[in-house]
Design a protein around this motif. Sequence first.
Motif, PDB file in Angstrom:
ATOM      1  N   GLY A  40       5.247  -1.073   3.106  1.00  0.00           N
ATOM      2  CA  GLY A  40       6.196  -0.305   4.062  1.00  0.00           C
ATOM      3  C   GLY A  40       5.723   0.991   4.558  1.00  0.00           C
ATOM      4  O   GLY A  40       5.106   1.515   4.197  1.00  0.00           O
ATOM      5  N   GLY A  41       6.215   0.987   5.998  1.00  0.00           N
ATOM      6  CA  GLY A  41       5.392   1.824   6.973  1.00  0.00           C
ATOM      7  C   GLY A  41       4.391   1.779   7.387  1.00  0.00           C
ATOM      8  O   GLY A  41       3.790   2.853   8.231  1.00  0.00           O
ATOM      9  N   VAL A  42       3.521   0.962   7.197  1.00  0.00           N
ATOM     10  CA  VAL A  42       2.154   0.932   7.661  1.00  0.00           C
ATOM     11  C   VAL A  42       1.975   0.171   9.414  1.00  0.00           C
ATOM     12  O   VAL A  42       0.868   0.451   9.859  1.00  0.00           O
ATOM     13  N   GLY A  43       3.090  -0.126   9.845  1.00  0.00           N
ATOM     14  CA  GLY A  43       3.219  -0.516  11.316  1.00  0.00           C
ATOM     15  C   GLY A  43       3.053  -2.117  11.533  1.00  0.00           C
ATOM     16  O   GLY A  43       2.594  -2.728  12.475  1.00  0.00           O
ATOM     17  N   LYS A  44       3.652  -2.995  10.460  1.00  0.00           N
ATOM     18  CA  LYS A  44       3.611  -4.439  10.660  1.00  0.00           C
ATOM     19  C   LYS A  44       4.564  -4.763  11.843  1.00  0.00           C
ATOM     20  O   LYS A  44       3.927  -5.502  12.756  1.00  0.00           O
ATOM     21  N   VAL A  81      -1.544  -5.615   7.036  1.00  0.00           N
ATOM     22  CA  VAL A  81      -1.377  -4.303   7.788  1.00  0.00           C
ATOM     23  C   VAL A  81      -1.328  -3.295   6.899  1.00  0.00           C
ATOM     24  O   VAL A  81      -0.961  -3.189   6.097  1.00  0.00           O
ATOM     25  N   THR A  82      -2.418  -2.467   7.288  1.00  0.00           N
ATOM     26  CA  THR A  82      -2.331  -1.109   6.168  1.00  0.00           C
ATOM     27  C   THR A  82      -2.876  -0.029   6.895  1.00  0.00           C
ATOM     28  O   THR A  82      -3.052   0.024   8.170  1.00  0.00           O
ATOM     29  N   ARG A  83      -2.819   1.074   6.286  1.00  0.00           N
ATOM     30  CA  ARG A  83      -3.234   2.230   6.905  1.00  0.00           C
ATOM     31  C   ARG A  83      -4.462   2.886   6.288  1.00  0.00           C
ATOM     32  O   ARG A  83      -4.624   2.505   5.233  1.00  0.00           O
ATOM     33  N   PRO A  84      -5.347   3.871   6.704  1.00  0.00           N
ATOM     34  CA  PRO A  84      -6.528   4.111   6.213  1.00  0.00           C
ATOM     35  C   PRO A  84      -6.213   5.163   4.914  1.00  0.00           C
ATOM     36  O   PRO A  84      -6.574   6.360   4.996  1.00  0.00           O
ATOM     37  N   GLU A  85      -5.400   4.936   3.850  1.00  0.00           N
ATOM     38  CA  GLU A  85      -4.822   5.637   2.848  1.00  0.00           C
ATOM     39  C   GLU A  85      -5.369   4.856   1.748  1.00  0.00           C
ATOM     40  O   GLU A  85      -5.238   3.663   1.539  1.00  0.00           O
ATOM     41  N   GLY A 125      22.443  20.965 -14.319  1.00  0.00           N
ATOM     42  CA  GLY A 125      21.720  20.972 -15.607  1.00  0.00           C
ATOM     43  C   GLY A 125      21.416  19.593 -16.074  1.00  0.00           C
ATOM     44  O   GLY A 125      20.538  19.511 -17.000  1.00  0.00           O
ATOM     45  N   HIS A 126      21.854  18.784 -15.141  1.00  0.00           N
ATOM     46  CA  HIS A 126      21.620  17.200 -15.585  1.00  0.00           C
ATOM     47  C   HIS A 126      22.006  16.504 -14.272  1.00  0.00           C
ATOM     48  O   HIS A 126      22.795  16.913 -13.330  1.00  0.00           O
ATOM     49  N   GLY A 127      21.828  15.089 -14.335  1.00  0.00           N
ATOM     50  CA  GLY A 127      22.350  14.288 -13.157  1.00  0.00           C
ATOM     51  C   GLY A 127      21.229  13.342 -12.909  1.00  0.00           C
ATOM     52  O   GLY A 127      19.834  13.279 -13.348  1.00  0.00           O
ATOM     53  N   VAL A 128      21.590  12.411 -11.682  1.00  0.00           N
ATOM     54  CA  VAL A 128      20.643  11.479 -11.183  1.00  0.00           C
ATOM     55  C   VAL A 128      20.295  11.788  -9.863  1.00  0.00           C
ATOM     56  O   VAL A 128      21.330  12.249  -8.844  1.00  0.00           O
ATOM     57  N   ILE A 129      19.070  11.674  -9.546  1.00  0.00           N
ATOM     58  CA  ILE A 129      18.425  12.261  -8.327  1.00  0.00           C
ATOM     59  C   ILE A 129      17.825  11.002  -7.782  1.00  0.00           C
ATOM     60  O   ILE A 129      16.763  10.520  -8.446  1.00  0.00           O
ATOM     61  N   LEU A 130      18.330  10.209  -6.564  1.00  0.00           N
ATOM     62  CA  LEU A 130      17.575   9.234  -5.929  1.00  0.00           C
ATOM     63  C   LEU A 130      17.024   9.533  -4.778  1.00  0.00           C
ATOM     64  O   LEU A 130      17.478   9.944  -3.810  1.00  0.00           O
ATOM     65  N   ALA A 131      15.861   9.234  -4.619  1.00  0.00           N
ATOM     66  CA  ALA A 131      15.032   9.318  -3.259  1.00  0.00           C
ATOM     67  C   ALA A 131      15.072   8.050  -2.797  1.00  0.00           C
ATOM     68  O   ALA A 131      14.527   6.959  -3.111  1.00  0.00           O
ATOM     69  N   MET A 132      15.648   7.990  -1.395  1.00  0.00           N
ATOM     70  CA  MET A 132      15.642   6.797  -0.739  1.00  0.00           C
ATOM     71  C   MET A 132      15.404   6.909   0.587  1.00  0.00           C
ATOM     72  O   MET A 132      15.274   7.934   1.010  1.00  0.00           O
ATOM     73  N   GLY A 133      15.013   5.737   1.021  1.00  0.00           N
ATOM     74  CA  GLY A 133      14.630   5.456   2.701  1.00  0.00           C
ATOM     75  C   GLY A 133      13.787   4.371   2.775  1.00  0.00           C
ATOM     76  O   GLY A 133      13.237   3.657   1.976  1.00  0.00           O
ATOM     77  N   LYS A 134      13.358   4.236   3.965  1.00  0.00           N
ATOM     78  CA  LYS A 134      12.274   3.074   4.600  1.00  0.00           C
ATOM     79  C   LYS A 134      11.075   3.181   3.859  1.00  0.00           C
ATOM     80  O   LYS A 134      10.686   4.287   3.373  1.00  0.00           O
ATOM     81  N   GLY A 135      10.471   2.174   3.565  1.00  0.00           N
ATOM     82  CA  GLY A 135       9.139   1.974   2.996  1.00  0.00           C
ATOM     83  C   GLY A 135       8.106   2.829   3.585  1.00  0.00           C
ATOM     84  O   GLY A 135       8.066   2.664   4.815  1.00  0.00           O
ATOM     85  N   GLY A 136       7.381   3.385   3.060  1.00  0.00           N
ATOM     86  CA  GLY A 136       6.124   4.113   3.705  1.00  0.00           C
ATOM     87  C   GLY A 136       6.458   5.592   3.885  1.00  0.00           C
ATOM     88  O   GLY A 136       5.579   6.440   4.503  1.00  0.00           O
ATOM     89  N   VAL A 137       7.721   6.365   3.524  1.00  0.00           N
ATOM     90  CA  VAL A 137       8.264   7.462   4.241  1.00  0.00           C
ATOM     91  C   VAL A 137       7.518   8.474   3.000  1.00  0.00           C
ATOM     92  O   VAL A 137       8.043   9.760   3.252  1.00  0.00           O
ATOM     93  N   GLY A 138       7.199   8.201   1.895  1.00  0.00           N
ATOM     94  CA  GLY A 138       6.936   9.251   0.995  1.00  0.00           C
ATOM     95  C   GLY A 138       7.806   9.397  -0.265  1.00  0.00           C
ATOM     96  O   GLY A 138       7.957  10.363  -0.823  1.00  0.00           O
ATOM     97  N   LYS A 139       8.706   8.321  -0.267  1.00  0.00           N
ATOM     98  CA  LYS A 139       9.814   8.335  -1.543  1.00  0.00           C
ATOM     99  C   LYS A 139       9.062   8.777  -3.054  1.00  0.00           C
ATOM    100  O   LYS A 139       9.683   9.650  -3.733  1.00  0.00           O
ATOM    101  N   THR A 140       7.955   8.223  -3.275  1.00  0.00           N
ATOM    102  CA  THR A 140       7.337   8.448  -4.527  1.00  0.00           C
ATOM    103  C   THR A 140       6.857   9.890  -4.711  1.00  0.00           C
ATOM    104  O   THR A 140       7.247  10.462  -5.591  1.00  0.00           O
ATOM    105  N   THR A 141       6.306  10.395  -3.651  1.00  0.00           N
ATOM    106  CA  THR A 141       5.811  11.718  -3.775  1.00  0.00           C
ATOM    107  C   THR A 141       6.994  12.703  -4.088  1.00  0.00           C
ATOM    108  O   THR A 141       6.962  13.689  -4.693  1.00  0.00           O
TER     109      THR A 141
END
Length: 591
Positions: free
Chosen positions: A17-21, A204-208, A325-341
Amino acid sequence: MKFLETPTRNLFFTGKGGVGKTSMACASAVQLADRGLRVLLVSTDPASNLDEVLGTTLGSEPTPIESVPNLFALNLDPEAAATQYRERMVGPYRGVLPDAAVRSIEEQFSGSCTLEIAAFDEFAKLLGDKQSTTDFDHVIFDTAPTGHTLRLLTLPSAWSGYIENNTTGTSCLGPLAGLQAQTLIYKQTVDALADASLTTLVLVTRPETSAFREAARTSDELQNLGVNNQHLIVNGVFTTDSEDDKIAKAMQQRGDQAIAEIPDSIAKLERTMVPLTWNGLMGVGSLREVGRPSSIGDCGVDDLASIDSYPDGLGSLIDELAATGHGVILAMGKGGVGKTTVAAAVAVALAECGFDVHLSTTDPAAHLATTIAAEELTGLSVGRIDPAEETAAYTAEVMRTAGGDLDAEGKALLEEDLRSPCTEEIAVFRAFAKAVSEGTNRFVVLDTAPTGHTILLLDSALAYHREVTRQASGMPESVENLLPRLRDPALTRVLVVTLPEATPVHEAAKLQQDLRRAEIEPFAWVINQSLVPLGVSDPTLRRRQHHELPFIEEVKSTLATRVALVPWQSEPPTGLAGLRRIVAADSSLTR
C-alpha cells in the motif's frame, strides 16, 4: 516504461500500500490510449481513488475519460456488488419461504466475506470472460494493497477446490452458494493470470527496504500461483544535485542503499525506474510524463510559512493518551502512510512512561516485528495476529465444541464448512476482538490493516456474532463487547495516520466518515513524513514542501480536533532509538 514496449493484453498492478500502484496503472493506461489503443482501466480496490487521479467521476460501468480518447475506466464497488450478489441469492426465496427463514438466509450474506466474494465475482467476469471486454485492446487492473490482492488471486483456486471436493452438496458459509455456476469463468480467470502471453503482473514498489521486502514476498507467492510473467517498477527514485542540502543527500542515500540491497528474487526481474515527482501525479498531463526525462527547476517559493502555525509533533499526544493509564490505541489509515511506525513509536513512549504495553498488528503485510526486532524494553511486549495460526486455532476450537457430539458424517460436513476461505476472516476478527479486550487493564496498541480491510473487520461484528453462534457452542465475551469498547472514547483512541498528499488525506477523511457511521470518533490525526518543517534547498523537495501545505491546512482546519506533524527522518525510524526520535521530533524546531 519497458513493459509498455510490447504490452500484453492484461496488465495487473500490485504492491505494498502507498507505493503508487494507481499512479502507475493510470500512467500506463493513458500512454497506451495515446497510441490509439482502446483501454479499459479497472480498480478492484475497495479504497479506489481512480476518480481523483483521472479527474473523472467513475461508476461500475466503463466511463470514457474525456481528456484521453480511447480510455475508459470503472470502479468495482464492493458494496454495490455485494448488494446485487446478495439479492441474486436471496431474492428467489422471498414469498416462497417463511419470513424468518428469509431473514436467516440474509444474515448469512451480511458479513464482510460477501463483499470479498462479490468483488471477486465482478473481477472474474472481466478477466475470465473475454466477451465482457471484447471491445478493448488492453485491460489494466489497479488492484488493492498486497494482502487483499493475494487473497483475490488465491480465491479462484481455493473456492474452485472447495466446490470440486464438496460431494455432499452442502453450502459453506452461505455466500459461497452462488459460486458453483461460475466455475468455468473462475477457471478461465486462473488460466489468464498464468498465461504470460496474456497477462503481465507489474509489481510496484518504492526504493525502501520494507517495500522491497514486501515486493519480494508478493513475487514469490504469485510465482507459486503460476503467475511468472512479472515486471518491477521502482517508483519515486530520488536523486539530487544540491550538495549543501543534507536532507536531500540523506534521502538519496537511503534510496540508493535500498536499491543496492534489493532482494535477489526481484533483482532478476526486468525493471523500470520512475523518478520522484513533486506533485503526486494528479491529472492526465502529469501521467503522460511518467517515465520521461523532465526538468523541475526552482519552485520560486521563498516563504513556506503560509499556515498560521505548524502542528506540534507526535510527542504532544503522549501525555493525553497516557492519562487514563490503560486503553486501546488504534493506528489507522491508507496503506503505506506509516501506521506501523506511528503505532510502534506510541507504544515505546507509553512503555517508557512506566506503563504495561502490548503492541500488536492485524495487518496481513505486517513488518512491525522488524521495526523493533532484537531489542527489549521493560513493560513492552510485541505480537502479531497471524491469520494462519488464528485460523488453525479457531478450526480446532469449533471441531472440539460444535463438533464434539457429532457423528462421523456430521463432523465431515463441519470440516467442509471450515475449509471455506471465509473462515480465516472470522478467525482474525475474533483475535482482533480479544486484543481489544485486553485494553481494559493495560495499554494495547494495534497497528491495523489498511483502511478497507480494517473497515471490513469493524463492519463484520454483528455478522460474526450470528455466524459464531451458528457454528460454535458460545460467543466469546471479547466479541460480544467489541463494538461497545470501540465506541467508548475513554477506552479506545483512534489515531488516523496520513501523509501530506491528496490521496492519503482524502482516503483518511473517508475512513473518518466510516468510523463515525460506526459511532467511533477518532482521537487525533497524525500527518507523517512531512517535509514542511525541514530546511531544504533541492528544487524537487522545495516544490514538494509547497505542495504539502494545503493538505496540512485541510487536516488542521476542517478534519481533525487534534493534529500531530511528524517530520521526514534522515535515518530510517527503526529500532528503539529511531522510534524515540519520532516522538521527540518537534516540528516547530526543525526549520
